[in-house]
Structure formats: C-alpha cells, structure tokens
Design a protein around this motif. Sequence first.
Motif, PDB file in Angstrom:
ATOM      1  N   LYS A 143      10.273  -4.807   7.949  1.00 40.84           N
ATOM      2  CA  LYS A 143       9.922  -4.431  10.009  1.00 40.84           C
ATOM      3  C   LYS A 143       9.073  -5.005  10.190  1.00 40.84           C
ATOM      4  CE  LYS A 143      13.285  -1.231  10.898  1.00 40.84           C
ATOM      5  NZ  LYS A 143      12.977   0.962  10.757  1.00 40.84           N
ATOM      6  N   PRO A 144       8.696  -6.020  11.933  1.00 42.40           N
ATOM      7  CA  PRO A 144       7.484  -6.516  11.423  1.00 42.40           C
ATOM      8  C   PRO A 144       5.989  -5.013  11.795  1.00 42.40           C
ATOM      9  CG  PRO A 144       8.877  -6.970  13.828  1.00 42.40           C
ATOM     10  CD  PRO A 144       9.453  -5.920  12.567  1.00 42.40           C
ATOM     11  N   SER A 145       4.785  -4.737  11.117  1.00 44.19           N
ATOM     12  CA  SER A 145       3.975  -4.020  11.636  1.00 44.19           C
ATOM     13  C   SER A 145       2.614  -4.250  11.068  1.00 44.19           C
ATOM     14  CB  SER A 145       4.423  -2.851   9.915  1.00 44.19           C
ATOM     15  OG  SER A 145       5.648  -2.694  10.385  1.00 44.19           O
ATOM     16  N   THR A 146       2.029  -3.150  11.635  1.00 45.14           N
ATOM     17  CA  THR A 146       0.448  -3.940  12.030  1.00 45.14           C
ATOM     18  C   THR A 146       0.286  -3.305  10.726  1.00 45.14           C
ATOM     19  OG1 THR A 146       0.513  -4.302  14.523  1.00 45.14           O
ATOM     20  CG2 THR A 146      -1.684  -3.956  13.570  1.00 45.14           C
ATOM     21  N   PHE A 147      -1.509  -4.096  10.366  1.00 47.26           N
ATOM     22  CA  PHE A 147      -2.223  -3.562   9.473  1.00 47.26           C
ATOM     23  C   PHE A 147      -3.065  -3.775   9.801  1.00 47.26           C
ATOM     24  CE2 PHE A 147       1.511  -4.726   7.280  1.00 47.26           C
ATOM     25  CZ  PHE A 147       2.234  -3.814   7.071  1.00 47.26           C
ATOM     26  N   ALA A 148      -3.951  -2.622   8.886  1.00 46.67           N
ATOM     27  CA  ALA A 148      -5.260  -2.735   8.833  1.00 46.67           C
ATOM     28  C   ALA A 148      -6.482  -2.768   7.945  1.00 46.67           C
ATOM     29  CB  ALA A 148      -6.399  -1.437   9.606  1.00 46.67           C
ATOM     30  N   ASP A 149      -6.618  -4.422   7.453  1.00 44.02           N
ATOM     31  CA  ASP A 149      -7.525  -4.264   6.095  1.00 44.02           C
ATOM     32  C   ASP A 149      -8.707  -3.363   5.979  1.00 44.02           C
ATOM     33  OD1 ASP A 149      -9.632  -5.942   7.098  1.00 44.02           O
ATOM     34  OD2 ASP A 149      -9.025  -7.882   6.327  1.00 44.02           O
ATOM     35  N   LYS A 150      -9.370  -3.700   4.324  1.00 40.88           N
ATOM     36  CA  LYS A 150     -10.264  -2.709   4.544  1.00 40.88           C
ATOM     37  C   LYS A 150     -11.788  -2.768   4.748  1.00 40.88           C
ATOM     38  CE  LYS A 150     -12.278  -5.029   0.359  1.00 40.88           C
ATOM     39  NZ  LYS A 150     -12.286  -4.846  -1.107  1.00 40.88           N
ATOM     40  N   GLU A 151     -11.466  -3.771   5.999  1.00 38.22           N
ATOM     41  CA  GLU A 151     -12.623  -4.596   6.399  1.00 38.22           C
ATOM     42  C   GLU A 151     -12.913  -4.017   7.965  1.00 38.22           C
ATOM     43  OE1 GLU A 151     -11.915  -6.843   4.610  1.00 38.22           O
ATOM     44  OE2 GLU A 151     -13.598  -6.574   3.506  1.00 38.22           O
ATOM     45  N   GLY A 152     -11.250  -3.564   8.263  1.00 40.21           N
ATOM     46  CA  GLY A 152     -10.758  -3.130   9.995  1.00 40.21           C
ATOM     47  C   GLY A 152     -10.115  -3.888  10.257  1.00 40.21           C
ATOM     48  N   LEU A 153      -9.812  -5.121  10.117  1.00 41.04           N
ATOM     49  CA  LEU A 153      -9.762  -6.215  10.528  1.00 41.04           C
ATOM     50  C   LEU A 153      -7.648  -6.306  10.916  1.00 41.04           C
ATOM     51  CD1 LEU A 153     -11.420  -9.549   9.407  1.00 41.04           C
ATOM     52  CD2 LEU A 153     -11.516  -8.010  11.073  1.00 41.04           C
ATOM     53  N   LEU A 154      -7.435  -6.598  11.655  1.00 38.45           N
ATOM     54  CA  LEU A 154      -6.293  -6.193  12.101  1.00 38.45           C
ATOM     55  C   LEU A 154      -5.065  -7.157  11.366  1.00 38.45           C
ATOM     56  CD1 LEU A 154      -5.892  -4.397  15.238  1.00 38.45           C
ATOM     57  CD2 LEU A 154      -6.504  -3.392  13.649  1.00 38.45           C
ATOM     58  N   PHE A 155      -4.078  -7.448  11.270  1.00 39.97           N
ATOM     59  CA  PHE A 155      -3.291  -8.487  11.001  1.00 39.97           C
ATOM     60  C   PHE A 155      -1.855  -7.860  11.369  1.00 39.97           C
ATOM     61  CE2 PHE A 155      -3.576  -6.874   6.650  1.00 39.97           C
ATOM     62  CZ  PHE A 155      -2.640  -6.322   6.210  1.00 39.97           C
ATOM     63  N   MET A 156      -0.320  -9.475  10.885  1.00 42.04           N
ATOM     64  CA  MET A 156       0.940  -8.690  11.631  1.00 42.04           C
ATOM     65  C   MET A 156       1.418  -9.112   9.748  1.00 42.04           C
ATOM     66  SD  MET A 156       1.805  -7.245  13.920  1.00 42.04           S
ATOM     67  CE  MET A 156       3.228  -7.417  14.759  1.00 42.04           C
ATOM     68  N   GLY A 157       2.017  -8.474   9.884  1.00 40.07           N
ATOM     69  CA  GLY A 157       2.835  -8.533   8.413  1.00 40.07           C
ATOM     70  C   GLY A 157       4.788  -7.547   8.167  1.00 40.07           C
ATOM     71  N   PHE A 158       5.272  -8.185   6.659  1.00 44.84           N
ATOM     72  CA  PHE A 158       5.830  -7.262   6.786  1.00 44.84           C
ATOM     73  C   PHE A 158       6.310  -7.123   5.240  1.00 44.84           C
ATOM     74  CE2 PHE A 158       7.622 -10.830  10.131  1.00 44.84           C
ATOM     75  CZ  PHE A 158       8.671 -10.032  10.502  1.00 44.84           C
ATOM     76  N   ILE A 159       6.485  -5.393   4.508  1.00 45.36           N
ATOM     77  CA  ILE A 159       6.250  -4.902   4.008  1.00 45.36           C
ATOM     78  C   ILE A 159       7.732  -5.013   3.123  1.00 45.36           C
ATOM     79  CG2 ILE A 159       6.785  -2.372   2.156  1.00 45.36           C
ATOM     80  CD1 ILE A 159       4.589  -1.055   4.977  1.00 45.36           C
ATOM     81  N   GLU A 160       7.591  -5.982   1.823  1.00 46.68           N
ATOM     82  CA  GLU A 160       8.944  -5.592   1.225  1.00 46.68           C
ATOM     83  C   GLU A 160       8.911  -4.898  -0.164  1.00 46.68           C
ATOM     84  OE1 GLU A 160       7.978 -10.318   0.716  1.00 46.68           O
ATOM     85  OE2 GLU A 160       9.366 -11.081   2.367  1.00 46.68           O
ATOM     86  N   GLY A 161       7.879  -4.454  -0.133  1.00 48.95           N
ATOM     87  CA  GLY A 161       8.770  -3.271  -1.910  1.00 48.95           C
ATOM     88  C   GLY A 161       7.146  -3.433  -2.252  1.00 48.95           C
ATOM     89  N   VAL A 162       7.038  -2.527  -3.649  1.00 48.52           N
ATOM     90  CA  VAL A 162       5.837  -2.509  -4.092  1.00 48.52           C
ATOM     91  C   VAL A 162       5.924  -3.376  -5.479  1.00 48.52           C
ATOM     92  CG1 VAL A 162       5.804   0.135  -3.206  1.00 48.52           C
ATOM     93  CG2 VAL A 162       6.841  -0.134  -4.858  1.00 48.52           C
ATOM     94  N   SER A 163       5.128  -3.139  -6.020  1.00 47.80           N
ATOM     95  CA  SER A 163       4.592  -3.940  -7.627  1.00 47.80           C
ATOM     96  C   SER A 163       4.792  -3.036  -8.420  1.00 47.80           C
ATOM     97  CB  SER A 163       3.460  -5.307  -7.632  1.00 47.80           C
ATOM     98  OG  SER A 163       2.120  -3.773  -7.769  1.00 47.80           O
ATOM     99  N   GLY A 164       5.127  -3.337  -9.962  1.00 54.72           N
ATOM    100  CA  GLY A 164       5.620  -2.823 -11.110  1.00 54.72           C
ATOM    101  C   GLY A 164       4.377  -1.234 -10.726  1.00 54.72           C
ATOM    102  N   THR A 165       2.827  -2.342 -10.639  1.00 51.10           N
ATOM    103  CA  THR A 165       1.825  -1.446 -10.672  1.00 51.10           C
ATOM    104  C   THR A 165       1.436   0.088  -9.495  1.00 51.10           C
ATOM    105  OG1 THR A 165      -0.173  -2.545  -9.744  1.00 51.10           O
ATOM    106  CG2 THR A 165       0.939  -2.187 -12.515  1.00 51.10           C
TER     107      THR A 165
END
Length: 243
Positions: free
Chosen positions: A197-219
């Motif tokens: 689903k289209p979602s809003t995220f913040a990276d560790k610097e606090g910058l916002l970006f849009m994206g889609f969660i597609e799953g998790v890696s093996g780790t």
Amino acid sequence: MHIIKLNAIDSTNSYLKGLSTSGILQDYTVVVTREQTRGRGQMGTSWSSESGKNLTFSVYKKISCIRKEEIFCLSMATSLAIVRALKKFNIPRLKIKWPNDILSANQKVCGVLIESIIKKGELDAAVIGMGLNVNQTNFNGLPNAGSLKLITGVTYNLDELMHQIVKELQFIEKLLVERNLEELKSQYEGNLFRLNKPSTFADKEGLLFMGFIEGVSGTGKLIIRQENEVQREYDLKEVKLLY
C-alpha cells in the motif's frame, strides 16, 4: 512449560537471562510479572505499563535449529504466534508492524524484544520478551498505543492470554525445527501492516519519502519500493513508517 510468577521485577528479560547463566533452564521457561519497573523495547527504548493490567512476560527458548544470523526467523515466529493467539480471542484487524509490533485497528497493542544467547559462537537459545496491553485504558502521551480492552470493551484474563500465546509459539516452532523458513517468511509477510500500500516513511535523517512495503529480506530488513521504482532494504532504526 515452567512458569515463574513475580509481583514486580525490573525486567523479565533480564531476570530470565540471569537464570540462564546460573544453570540449565527448561525449554519454554516463562517469567511473568504483575509490574515491570524497567521494561525494555527495541534499540534501548522503554516499555511501561500499569501494574496488574497488562501482560508482561518472557520465554526462554532453546533455538539451536537456526543460525545466529537467522535470528529474525524467531522474531517472525513470535509475531505470528501472537497474532494467532489474539485471533482466538476475536481481537479485530490484527497486523504486524515491522519488525514485530502487533497492531489491532491500527493501534499498537504488543511489543516484542528478543535477546540471543550465544554459546561457543553459535546461537544456543533466546529470551523472548513480550509486553501486551490488555486491560489498561489510559495511555497519556502515547497516541498510537491501544489495548485489547480499549478496542473491544472486554476485560481479559491475563493467564489465559499468556498460555494461548505460548501454545501458538510451540505450534509455529515446527516451521523453525523443520527449517521451513520460506513458509514462515511467507506467512509473516502476509500479515504485514501496509503491505503493498502507498505509505509515507521517514529515513534516519528525518527526510520523508513515499514507497510500498514489499516484504522482508532473509535477514529481516524491510524491503521498500520507492516512487522511482528503486527497491531498497532498510535495517531497524534506518526507516520509520509514519501513521
């Protein structure tokens, strides 16, 4: 299952880890307390709750069937066990917010902290700490926190909830023992909050970006497809999903 009940303790995880160093613990030894004075969450955050109203407990789990770099598999198994258990109590709209927060109706009702026990360089066991908001109804200053009672209006028996969660963990453990890790990952991803689903995220610097969660890696890193169609993996505290 061997249960140790305490009235108050600083941290059930710390108490159980201390027991593990003093002798051989029975698999699925559980420490549960009415009041946890210095509960810990992911990356050093704190977890606090009203005495006697919530479920705060830790489980000692022998886990030599997976390697130490696969510890996220235990996190996935624990998250699924909690979701399966809460479904038995008809808790609505359950989802896993990566990595292992449990949401109901978009409110956080449970947090998990897993600490590895390494012996001779290999994963030997883990202490799984769980804090489930059950009958508490006041969460001042925590707008995204909720409880089972707030969501359903029902007062729950803490012992019944704990036994059901451990029972489901024992069931899900089969996927670990049989090393059916892809099936475990598939079930976990199927329960992820905001998956695809289209979602809003913040990276560790606090910058916002849009994206889609597609799953998790093996780790266990979170896989996000950004607006430019670039797929990136994020570790814990490198990204925050905004409500």
